[in-house]
Design an enzyme around this catalytic site. Structure first.
Site, PDB file in Angstrom:
ATOM      1  N   GLY A   1      -6.363  -3.059   7.923  1.00 50.20           N
ATOM      2  CA  GLY A   1      -7.308  -1.952   7.799  1.00 50.20           C
ATOM      3  C   GLY A   1      -8.438  -1.967   8.805  1.00 50.20           C
ATOM      4  O   GLY A   1      -8.837  -0.927   9.331  1.00 50.20           O
TER       5      GLY A   1
ATOM      6  N   ARG B   1     -15.309  -5.350   0.188  1.00 50.19           N
ATOM      7  CA  ARG B   1     -14.699  -4.923   1.448  1.00 50.19           C
ATOM      8  C   ARG B   1     -14.080  -3.518   1.300  1.00 50.19           C
ATOM      9  O   ARG B   1     -13.448  -3.202   0.304  1.00 50.19           O
ATOM     10  CB  ARG B   1     -13.619  -5.925   1.834  1.00 50.19           C
ATOM     11  CG  ARG B   1     -12.838  -5.594   3.103  1.00 50.19           C
ATOM     12  CD  ARG B   1     -11.445  -5.117   2.789  1.00 50.19           C
ATOM     13  NE  ARG B   1     -10.643  -4.905   4.006  1.00 50.19           N
ATOM     14  CZ  ARG B   1      -9.462  -4.310   4.002  1.00 50.19           C
ATOM     15  NH1 ARG B   1      -8.932  -3.883   2.878  1.00 50.19           N
ATOM     16  NH2 ARG B   1      -8.810  -4.131   5.127  1.00 50.19           N
ATOM     17  N   VAL B   2     -14.290  -2.668   2.285  1.00 48.29           N
ATOM     18  CA  VAL B   2     -13.661  -1.343   2.303  1.00 48.29           C
ATOM     19  C   VAL B   2     -12.724  -1.283   3.504  1.00 48.29           C
ATOM     20  O   VAL B   2     -13.115  -1.621   4.621  1.00 48.29           O
ATOM     21  CB  VAL B   2     -14.725  -0.225   2.406  1.00 48.29           C
ATOM     22  CG1 VAL B   2     -14.060   1.144   2.475  1.00 48.29           C
ATOM     23  CG2 VAL B   2     -15.670  -0.282   1.200  1.00 48.29           C
ATOM     24  N   GLY B   3     -11.493  -0.880   3.256  1.00 45.17           N
ATOM     25  CA  GLY B   3     -10.500  -0.803   4.330  1.00 45.17           C
ATOM     26  C   GLY B   3     -10.336   0.600   4.878  1.00 45.17           C
ATOM     27  O   GLY B   3     -11.212   1.469   4.738  1.00 45.17           O
ATOM     28  N   ASP B   4      -9.206   0.831   5.516  1.00 43.77           N
ATOM     29  CA  ASP B   4      -8.962   2.111   6.192  1.00 43.77           C
ATOM     30  C   ASP B   4      -8.500   3.218   5.246  1.00 43.77           C
ATOM     31  O   ASP B   4      -8.677   4.399   5.543  1.00 43.77           O
ATOM     32  CB  ASP B   4      -7.910   1.921   7.292  1.00 43.77           C
ATOM     33  CG  ASP B   4      -6.581   1.405   6.732  1.00 43.77           C
ATOM     34  OD1 ASP B   4      -6.608   0.497   5.863  1.00 43.77           O
ATOM     35  OD2 ASP B   4      -5.529   1.904   7.140  1.00 43.77           O
TER      36      ASP B   4
ATOM     37  N   THR C   1       0.878  -1.184   0.000  1.00 39.29           N
ATOM     38  CA  THR C   1       0.000   0.000   0.000  1.00 39.29           C
ATOM     39  C   THR C   1       0.908   1.224   0.000  1.00 39.29           C
ATOM     40  O   THR C   1       1.983   1.194   0.588  1.00 39.29           O
ATOM     41  CB  THR C   1      -0.883  -0.029   1.269  1.00 39.29           C
ATOM     42  OG1 THR C   1      -1.845  -1.067   1.112  1.00 39.29           O
ATOM     43  CG2 THR C   1      -1.601   1.294   1.514  1.00 39.29           C
TER      44      THR C   1
ATOM     45  N   THR D   1      -0.943   2.345   7.063  1.00 43.04           N
ATOM     46  CA  THR D   1      -0.916   1.077   6.327  1.00 43.04           C
ATOM     47  C   THR D   1      -0.954  -0.069   7.321  1.00 43.04           C
ATOM     48  O   THR D   1      -0.405   0.050   8.413  1.00 43.04           O
ATOM     49  CB  THR D   1       0.336   0.961   5.446  1.00 43.04           C
ATOM     50  OG1 THR D   1       0.476  -0.397   5.002  1.00 43.04           O
ATOM     51  CG2 THR D   1       1.623   1.334   6.198  1.00 43.04           C
ATOM     52  N   GLY D   2      -1.597  -1.155   6.942  1.00 41.51           N
ATOM     53  CA  GLY D   2      -1.637  -2.304   7.848  1.00 41.51           C
ATOM     54  C   GLY D   2      -3.002  -2.959   7.842  1.00 41.51           C
ATOM     55  O   GLY D   2      -3.746  -2.851   6.866  1.00 41.51           O
TER      56      GLY D   2
HETATM   57  N1  ASP Z   1      -4.473  -0.895   5.044  1.00 41.50           N
HETATM   58  C1  ASP Z   1      -4.718  -1.574   3.802  1.00 41.50           C
HETATM   59  C2  ASP Z   1      -6.110  -2.165   3.852  1.00 41.50           C
HETATM   60  O1  ASP Z   1      -6.491  -2.680   4.892  1.00 41.50           O
HETATM   61  C3  ASP Z   1      -3.753  -2.663   3.502  1.00 41.50           C
HETATM   62  C4  ASP Z   1      -2.278  -2.333   3.687  1.00 41.50           C
HETATM   63  O2  ASP Z   1      -1.939  -1.266   4.177  1.00 41.50           O
HETATM   64  O3  ASP Z   1      -1.443  -3.173   3.314  1.00 41.50           O
HETATM   65  O4  ASP Z   1      -6.785  -2.159   2.866  1.00 41.50           O
END
Ligand code: ASP
Length: 300
Positions: A223, A198-201, A170, A220-221
């Site tokens: 989400g 799916r919707v992430g952060d 990301t 990042t991480g």
């Molecule tokens: N944060 C991102 C998500 O959850 C993924 C990532 O940062 O690798 O969509």
């Protein structure tokens, strides 16, 4: 000389290329990652030198990383959903007026961060999602591609191997420009093997992306954990109460951990304090302060 309305400061740009493990790929292709990160910071720098503001700098950085097919989880080459499709999301926020634009689950827009910019500029909304968001981006004049264009063999193999762990990739950038303006941008293909829809952060303003007049943040991480802990907004609230940004970043990641997740974040404040923090084994990242050479970390 500076006056209080238009303070001048030396610009600062931070970039991340995702928090994750010290993967085989990261270790064997370290020089490719380093070169791509150096080229990315050069784009942001060029945008500032051409008179662009913090928004222009973070857009230049994230666009360049979205365009890289091989190394990053954004734009073409994003990780795949469990049905083998690509769904991309991006968020952009300007600190001065908290204007925000975000897009979720794009499938045909080549550069998701430009779609987020179009939402910020040309819509009364903050977040558009799904086919209507692609249609909006198309009407805004942004390049559209067939859905298969975004699917690469490398990511098909990764999906076939069945690892649901997030692997990094990301991308995000934050900037303090010479006029004291702040901005944050983040772009992602989400998590490998995620459910379609799916919707992430990343496009969730206040979770993965945030900027106000004191601090700009890109995360990042995992989400879901960043959303459940309101990570970037939480960091900003701590900073607004006088907490040093490094401490605020650590507290935000501790909250993410309490929600069961790991990851990382980059943040820069209006007074030029920075943090580049992560709780995973590695997070690609760059710190550049005008007048100095960029500092680049790849596999640590
Ligand atoms: N944060 C991102 C998500 O959850 C993924 C990532 O940062 O690798 O969509």
């Amino acid at each position: 000389v500076s006056d209080s309305e238009h303070p001048t400061s030396a610009p600062i740009v931070l970039i991340h290329s995702g928090a994750g493990g010290r993967t085989e790929d990261l270790l064997t292709r370290g020089e490719d990652y380093r070169a791509a990160l150096a080229a990315t910071i050069a784009r942001a720098r060029a945008a500032l030198e051409a008179g662009g503001d913090a928004v222009a700098a973070v857009l230049a950085a994230v666009t360049f990383m979205e365009d890289d097919v091989d190394l990053f989880n954004a734009g073409r080459g994003s990780v795949l959903c469990r049905d083998g499709t690509v769904e991309m999301s991006a968020g952009l926020m300007r600190g001065a007026d908290r204007a925000a634009g975000a897009v979720a689950n794009l499938r045909t827009t080549r550069r998701p961060i430009h779609a987020a910019q179009a939402v910020l500029i040309d819509s009364p909304h903050v977040l558009l999602a799904g086919p209507a968001a692609d249609a909006f981006a198309e009407r805004a004049g942004l390049e559209q591609c067939p859905v298969d264009y975004f699917v690469t063999e490398r990511q098909q193999q990764r999906l076939a191997q069945g690892s649901g762990d997030f692997v990094g990739g990301t991308v995000g950038a934050v900037c303090l420009d010479g006029q004291g303006g702040l901005a944050a941008a983040t772009s992602t293909g989400g998590r490998p093997g995620q459910w379609p829809g799916r919707v992430g952060d990343t496009p969730s303003i206040g979770a993965g992306t945030w900027a106000d007049d004191r601090v700009a943040v890109s995360c990042t991480g995992d989400g879901e954990a960043f959303i459940r802990s309101g990570a970037s907004r939480r960091l900003a609230l701590d900073v607004s109460r006088g907490t040093a940004v490094e401490e605020a970043g650590a507290a935000a990641l501790a909250d993410v951990a309490a929600a069961g997740g790991t990851g990382g974040l980059i943040a820069v404040t209006s007074s030029g304090e920075v943090t580049l923090a992560f709780t995973t084994a590695a997070m690609g990242r760059v710190l550049w302060r005008a007048g100095s050479e960029p500092e680049i970390w790849v596999a640590d």
